[in-house]
Scaffold this active site. Structure first.
Site, mmCIF file in Angstrom:
data_model
loop_
_atom_site.group_PDB
_atom_site.id
_atom_site.type_symbol
_atom_site.label_atom_id
_atom_site.label_comp_id
_atom_site.label_asym_id
_atom_site.label_seq_id
_atom_site.Cartn_x
_atom_site.Cartn_y
_atom_site.Cartn_z
ATOM 1 N N LYS A 118 0.830 -1.202 0.000
ATOM 2 C CA LYS A 118 0.000 0.000 0.000
ATOM 3 C C LYS A 118 0.866 1.254 0.000
ATOM 4 O O LYS A 118 0.570 2.231 -0.710
ATOM 5 C CB LYS A 118 -0.915 -0.013 1.232
ATOM 6 C CG LYS A 118 -1.903 1.147 1.279
ATOM 7 C CD LYS A 118 -2.824 1.023 2.484
ATOM 8 C CE LYS A 118 -3.812 2.190 2.533
ATOM 9 N NZ LYS A 118 -4.717 2.067 3.718
ATOM 10 N N LYS A 202 -22.054 -9.266 0.645
ATOM 11 C CA LYS A 202 -21.716 -9.906 1.915
ATOM 12 C C LYS A 202 -21.912 -8.931 3.070
ATOM 13 O O LYS A 202 -21.506 -7.766 2.985
ATOM 14 C CB LYS A 202 -20.255 -10.382 1.878
ATOM 15 C CG LYS A 202 -19.750 -10.916 3.204
ATOM 16 C CD LYS A 202 -18.270 -11.250 3.121
ATOM 17 C CE LYS A 202 -17.724 -11.660 4.469
ATOM 18 N NZ LYS A 202 -16.273 -11.943 4.426
ATOM 19 N N LYS A 205 -19.088 -4.755 7.960
ATOM 20 C CA LYS A 205 -19.024 -3.379 8.452
ATOM 21 C C LYS A 205 -18.397 -2.459 7.414
ATOM 22 O O LYS A 205 -18.739 -1.277 7.326
ATOM 23 C CB LYS A 205 -18.220 -3.336 9.754
ATOM 24 C CG LYS A 205 -18.901 -4.050 10.915
ATOM 25 C CD LYS A 205 -17.985 -4.145 12.119
ATOM 26 C CE LYS A 205 -18.611 -5.015 13.203
ATOM 27 N NZ LYS A 205 -17.694 -5.247 14.343
#
Length: 430
Positions: A118, A202, A205
């Site tokens: 990242k 799915k 959160k």
């Protein structure tokens, strides 16, 4: 009969949703009631510190998760249920394992590599924002497992690497200090239920599409009312395939109820009526759990007492083990140092011994040397210490195994197979 020991870690990260309950909590709690296993469940609050630096959030989440599992039916009388930070042997064992774990092994951990990737995509330095906690996460997880010599660790496929690392740590420690750890195995259930969320994806959160497990009745009804459906009117047949509403219903209904709703879909049930059936079905199961959860949240002292009692029970396992490990690594009273060291020194003088080590190429090797230092046998490089350890065990178990293993080995100068087999026999007899 020796029971298989299962260990499950639960990171406190907020109240669970229906997907967590149906996919992981409910089956795990059901499995904890079987009599042929020992179950250890712990709240991984040390792990929570890696991602969350809000003390109140960590504390609150720990209470929420503990109350959720207890309300969902986890019986602390039948399992060992404890808080990670109540077990001082875990951080101590973390340090012992740190001292036998190669940095190169940790460099390959998925979470660490993902953080580096990242940063690379963002044009940042590879370790920018990477804490030592994130880097050392696999060692702490290894200590969680090995402090109780767990046989099986239920994990998703993305966590298998951590179990393999724990095995490597155990093998390395065993090789240096004697057989203290069993090698844990990942218990992967490929049939874990995945519940659809409000938008059909799915339930997660990260998608903001969840139904909290302990919503009030009013909140539950409102959220179920917002489940995305198609535009088919009452009387028009509806498809169960791809229907989030039907999938959620199926996770909480009986087989007969599911068959009835399937038939109602074919007959064109109105979406509003289907959502009412779903609400009634879920609330039937969750209502008593919700009541227990609300009680526990209002009485945190009872949850605290349960966790402390669980920690006392857990430490009857971890305490004696760490006492032995301290002595094994040399952290023992000075009055016992000479008597403890003498037998090992005498054994070394008496014959050949295996030496396991790691080279700069990152691979693990071993060699068999005589007491005078002469090299009897040299191995090729192995990718993991457990592979080298397994080969050593194979040779020690039966000297005649040497012949079939020679593709991976090389004799020392001027020594024959019979010389090495004799040395292996002496090691086995000693």
């Amino acid at each position: 009969m020796t029971k298989t020991r299962y260990l499950t870690g639960i990171t406190p990260s907020g109240t669970p949703h229906l997907g967590n309950y149906a996919g992981m909590m409910r089956p795990a709690i059901a499995a904890s009631r079987t009599g042929d296993v020992e179950n250890f469940y712990f709240l991984a609050d040390y792990h929570a510190l890696i991602k969350c630096q809000d003390p109140e959030r960590v504390n609150r989440s720990t209470l929420e998760i503990a109350a959720s599992w207890l309300a969902a039916g986890l019986n602390p009388e039948h399992v060992t249920f404890y808080r990670q930070s109540d077990i001082p042997e875990i951080p101590e064992l973390t340090w012992f394992l740190t001292c036998v774990t190669g940095k190169g092994v940790l460099n390959r951990a998925h979470a660490y590599k993902a953080a580096q990737d990242k940063n690379a995509e963002s044009g940042k330095e590879g370790d920018d924002g990477v804490t030592a906690g994130l880097f050392m996460y696999p060692v702490l997880m290894g200590a969680d497992i090995l402090a109780f010599n767990a046989n099986k660790v239920p994990v998703g496929r993305d966590q298998i690497q951590h179990i393999e690392m724990a095995r490597d740590m155990a093998s390395s420690f065993n090789h240096l200090y004697g057989e203290h750890f069993v090698l844990p195995e990942a218990a992967v259930d490929d049939n874990v239920a995945t519940l659809a969320g409000l938008d059909g994806r799915k339930m997660s959160k990260s998608y903001d599409n969840t139904i909290p497990l302990f919503s009030t009745q009013a909140q539950l009804k409102k959220l179920i009312g917002s489940i995305v459906t198609d535009s088919r009117a009452p009387g028009e047949p509806k498809d169960v395939e791809g229907s989030a509403l039907f999938q959620i219903y199926q996770a909480f209904a009986t087989a007969e109820e599911t068959a009835a709703l399937r038939q109602a879909y074919a007959e064109g049930i109105a979406w509003g009526d289907a959502k009412t059936l779903l609400f009634e079905c879920i609330d039937r199961e969750i209502a008593p759990l919700r009541e227990r959860y609300n009680y526990l949240m209002a009485h945190p002292q009872e949850v605290e007492a349960i966790l402390r009692k669980g920690a006392e029970k857990a430490r009857t396992y971890s305490g004696p083990l760490l006492h032995k490990l301290r002595a094994a690594v040399g952290l023992r009273p000075l009055t016992t140092a000479s008597t403890a060291a003498a037998p090992k020194a005498a054994a070394k003088q008496g014959g050949a011994a295996f030496k396991q080590y790691r080279e700069k190429d990152g691979k693990f090797y071993f060699k068999l040397v005589r007491a005078d230092g002469a090299l009897l046998l040299q191995s090729q490089g192995f990718d993991a210490p457990r592979e080298a350890g397994a080969m050593i065990a194979h040779l020690q178990a039966a000297p005649q195994n040497l012949q079939s293993a020679m593709d991976n080995l090389q004799l020392g100068d001027s020594f024959s197979l019979s010389d090495v087999q004799l040395a292996l026999k002496e090691i086995a007899e000693s």
